[in-house]
Design an enzyme around this catalytic site. Structure first.
Site, PDB file in Angstrom:
ATOM      1  N   SER A   7      -5.898  -4.282  -0.507  1.00 47.84           N
ATOM      2  CA  SER A   7      -5.641  -4.281   0.785  1.00 47.84           C
ATOM      3  C   SER A   7      -6.685  -4.406   1.794  1.00 47.84           C
ATOM      4  O   SER A   7      -7.462  -3.331   1.888  1.00 47.84           O
ATOM      5  CB  SER A   7      -4.581  -3.177   1.145  1.00 47.84           C
ATOM      6  OG  SER A   7      -4.317  -3.155   2.385  1.00 47.84           O
ATOM      7  N   HIS A  32      -4.376  -8.745  -0.083  1.00 49.00           N
ATOM      8  CA  HIS A  32      -3.290  -8.032   0.633  1.00 49.00           C
ATOM      9  C   HIS A  32      -3.684  -8.244   2.099  1.00 49.00           C
ATOM     10  O   HIS A  32      -4.651  -7.378   2.360  1.00 49.00           O
ATOM     11  CB  HIS A  32      -2.884  -7.038  -0.130  1.00 49.00           C
ATOM     12  CG  HIS A  32      -1.633  -6.437   0.367  1.00 49.00           C
ATOM     13  ND1 HIS A  32      -0.413  -6.892   0.213  1.00 49.00           N
ATOM     14  CD2 HIS A  32      -1.321  -5.515   1.488  1.00 49.00           C
ATOM     15  CE1 HIS A  32       0.579  -6.214   0.942  1.00 49.00           C
ATOM     16  NE2 HIS A  32       0.050  -5.306   1.622  1.00 49.00           N
ATOM     17  N   ASP A  34      -2.445  -6.779   5.729  1.00 48.92           N
ATOM     18  CA  ASP A  34      -1.400  -6.098   6.290  1.00 48.92           C
ATOM     19  C   ASP A  34      -1.519  -6.401   7.873  1.00 48.92           C
ATOM     20  O   ASP A  34      -2.629  -6.117   8.583  1.00 48.92           O
ATOM     21  CB  ASP A  34      -1.954  -4.745   6.225  1.00 48.92           C
ATOM     22  CG  ASP A  34      -1.522  -4.064   4.586  1.00 48.92           C
ATOM     23  OD1 ASP A  34      -0.276  -4.014   4.540  1.00 48.92           O
ATOM     24  OD2 ASP A  34      -2.272  -3.599   4.164  1.00 48.92           O
ATOM     25  N   MET A  36       0.148  -5.582  11.459  1.00 53.60           N
ATOM     26  CA  MET A  36       0.680  -4.661  12.181  1.00 53.60           C
ATOM     27  C   MET A  36       0.829  -4.793  13.449  1.00 53.60           C
ATOM     28  O   MET A  36      -0.396  -5.103  14.321  1.00 53.60           O
ATOM     29  CB  MET A  36       0.171  -3.244  11.727  1.00 53.60           C
ATOM     30  CG  MET A  36       0.069  -2.998  10.278  1.00 53.60           C
ATOM     31  SD  MET A  36      -0.621  -1.308  10.099  1.00 53.60           S
ATOM     32  CE  MET A  36      -0.790  -1.266   8.430  1.00 53.60           C
ATOM     33  N   HIS A  65       1.475  -9.508   4.529  1.00 48.83           N
ATOM     34  CA  HIS A  65       2.464  -8.496   4.468  1.00 48.83           C
ATOM     35  C   HIS A  65       2.544  -8.045   6.248  1.00 48.83           C
ATOM     36  O   HIS A  65       1.936  -7.621   6.821  1.00 48.83           O
ATOM     37  CB  HIS A  65       1.984  -7.234   3.927  1.00 48.83           C
ATOM     38  CG  HIS A  65       2.868  -5.921   3.805  1.00 48.83           C
ATOM     39  ND1 HIS A  65       2.736  -4.761   3.842  1.00 48.83           N
ATOM     40  CD2 HIS A  65       4.277  -6.048   4.408  1.00 48.83           C
ATOM     41  CE1 HIS A  65       3.683  -3.869   3.761  1.00 48.83           C
ATOM     42  NE2 HIS A  65       4.620  -4.477   4.261  1.00 48.83           N
ATOM     43  N   MET A  67       4.076  -6.405   9.000  1.00 53.20           N
ATOM     44  CA  MET A  67       5.000  -5.063   9.562  1.00 53.20           C
ATOM     45  C   MET A  67       4.966  -5.416  11.116  1.00 53.20           C
ATOM     46  O   MET A  67       4.338  -5.046  11.763  1.00 53.20           O
ATOM     47  CB  MET A  67       4.019  -4.016   9.124  1.00 53.20           C
ATOM     48  CG  MET A  67       4.016  -3.781   7.704  1.00 53.20           C
ATOM     49  SD  MET A  67       2.748  -2.565   7.069  1.00 53.20           S
ATOM     50  CE  MET A  67       1.677  -3.796   6.938  1.00 53.20           C
ATOM     51  N   MET A 136       7.844  -0.354  -0.740  1.00 54.15           N
ATOM     52  CA  MET A 136       6.867   0.452  -0.357  1.00 54.15           C
ATOM     53  C   MET A 136       6.894   1.857  -0.729  1.00 54.15           C
ATOM     54  O   MET A 136       7.843   2.309  -0.960  1.00 54.15           O
ATOM     55  CB  MET A 136       7.081   0.636   1.304  1.00 54.15           C
ATOM     56  CG  MET A 136       6.914  -0.753   2.059  1.00 54.15           C
ATOM     57  SD  MET A 136       5.212  -1.420   2.057  1.00 54.15           S
ATOM     58  CE  MET A 136       4.232   0.053   2.440  1.00 54.15           C
ATOM     59  N   ASP A 176       3.181  -0.864  -2.858  1.00 52.31           N
ATOM     60  CA  ASP A 176       2.272  -1.155  -2.140  1.00 52.31           C
ATOM     61  C   ASP A 176       2.246   0.511  -1.212  1.00 52.31           C
ATOM     62  O   ASP A 176       3.230   0.828  -0.671  1.00 52.31           O
ATOM     63  CB  ASP A 176       2.424  -1.950  -1.111  1.00 52.31           C
ATOM     64  CG  ASP A 176       1.584  -1.772   0.294  1.00 52.31           C
ATOM     65  OD1 ASP A 176       0.343  -1.442   0.151  1.00 52.31           O
ATOM     66  OD2 ASP A 176       1.754  -2.726   1.133  1.00 52.31           O
ATOM     67  N   GLY A 178      -1.003   4.136  -1.732  1.00 49.79           N
ATOM     68  CA  GLY A 178      -1.220   5.088  -2.570  1.00 49.79           C
ATOM     69  C   GLY A 178      -1.458   4.682  -4.146  1.00 49.79           C
ATOM     70  O   GLY A 178      -1.391   5.683  -4.869  1.00 49.79           O
TER      71      GLY A 178
HETATM   72  C1  DX5 Z   1       0.608   0.393   4.526  1.00 48.37           C
HETATM   73  C2  DX5 Z   1      -0.032  -0.788   4.262  1.00 48.37           C
HETATM   74  C3  DX5 Z   1      -0.800  -0.921   2.820  1.00 48.37           C
HETATM   75  C4  DX5 Z   1      -1.972   0.024   2.849  1.00 48.37           C
HETATM   76  C5  DX5 Z   1      -2.304   0.580   1.346  1.00 48.37           C
HETATM   77  O1  DX5 Z   1       1.298   0.220   5.694  1.00 48.37           O
HETATM   78  O2  DX5 Z   1       1.262  -1.762   3.911  1.00 48.37           O
HETATM   79  O3  DX5 Z   1      -0.890  -2.191   2.343  1.00 48.37           O
HETATM   80  O4  DX5 Z   1      -3.100  -0.729   3.519  1.00 48.37           O
HETATM   81  O5  DX5 Z   1      -3.406   1.419   1.541  1.00 48.37           O
HETATM   82  P1  DX5 Z   1      -3.269   2.319   0.423  1.00 48.37           P
HETATM   83  O6  DX5 Z   1      -3.796   1.761  -0.778  1.00 48.37           O
HETATM   84  O7  DX5 Z   1      -4.769   3.094   0.873  1.00 48.37           O
HETATM   85  O8  DX5 Z   1      -2.412   3.296   0.320  1.00 48.37           O
HETATM   86 ZN    ZN Z   2       0.791  -3.723   2.766  1.00 47.96          ZN
END
Ligand code: DX5
Ligand code: ZN
Length: 220
Positions: A7, A32, A34, A36, A65, A67, A136, A176, A178
């Site tokens: 990501s 990936h 993200d 937002m 992704h 969001m 998630m 996705d 942690g």
């Molecule tokens: C959270 C994102 C993830 C995030 C994951 O909203 O969708 O893709 O970047 O980051 P890590 O792997 O650090 O949890």
């Molecule tokens: Zn993500």
């Protein structure tokens, strides 16, 4: 087949092209991205212009992704930017089915994501319309959060439903939040075959070693 999808959210934003090359050379399968909007989630990241700029620097599969609320408004922008897969949130669209159909109609792969409070069954009506389901394993919005192992029953339930409907070969199941070397076996045993990892890969000095170790820990 396991797909490792670093990501970009955890990368050094001042040197994005170099960061992408680092994970591409390190054996990443996907990238990936993200997106937002500060409304669906309480954070703002980057949008289509950044993705489009990176498209010229890598041949990695772009796993986008979204969001964002009402994702249908911006599909064309992400398609033009070079998305290979666009994942929308079940909680973010007024008409999930139409949105997935619109993504596929434009020749792009379509994904459907569920946040931690949304049950597995929410995606079942759409399994014929998607190329990927994203479960998630943190509340969306931020990188670096703690993996929620309590999401594994949802991953198992969706894998079982895909198997029952003969879709396991054609629909990827992604997790996705942690994710890293320490829980790769857990998530792949539950049935995930696409693993997003931000901090675990981009914050490591040796991204290639982390990717290789994740692939080794993955249960086929
Ligand atoms: C959270 C994102 C993830 C995030 C994951 O909203 O969708 O893709 O970047 O980051 P890590 O792997 O650090 O949890
Ligand atoms: Zn993500």
């Amino acid at each position: 087949m396991i797909h490792i999808s670093p990501s970009l959210l955890a990368a050094d934003f001042a040197t994005l092209a170099t960061e992408v090359k680092r994970v591409e050379d390190g054996g990443a399968d996907w990238l990936h991205l993200d997106v937002m909007d500060g409304i669906f989630v309480p954070n703002i990241s980057f949008g289509a212009p950044v993705i489009g700029a990176l498209r010229h620097h890598t041949s990695l599969f772009f796993d986008v992704h979204l969001m964002i609320v009402d994702p249908e408004r911006y599909l064309d922008d992400f398609l033009k930017a070079g998305a290979d897969l666009i994942t929308i949130h079940a909680e973010a669209s007024q008409n999930v089915g139409n949105c997935l159909t619109a993504i596929r109609a434009k020749g792009c792969r379509a994904g459907l994501a569920i946040s931690p409070d949304t049950p597995a069954e929410a995606v079942f009506p759409y399994l014929d319309q998607v190329d990927l389901i994203l479960v998630m394993t943190v509340y969306p919005g931020f990188g670096g959060q703690k993996f929620m192992a309590e999401m594994m029953p949802k991953v198992r339930a969706i894998r079982a439903e895909l198997n029952a409907r003969g879709l396991s070969g054609s629909v990827d199941l992604e997790v996705d939040g942690g994710i890293g070397v320490g829980n790769t076996e857990t998530v792949t045993s539950a049935g995930a075959n696409a693993l997003v990892a931000g901090s675990a890969i981009f914050r490591a000095a040796d991204a290639a070693a982390v990717i290789a170790q994740m692939k080794q820990n993955a249960k086929a």
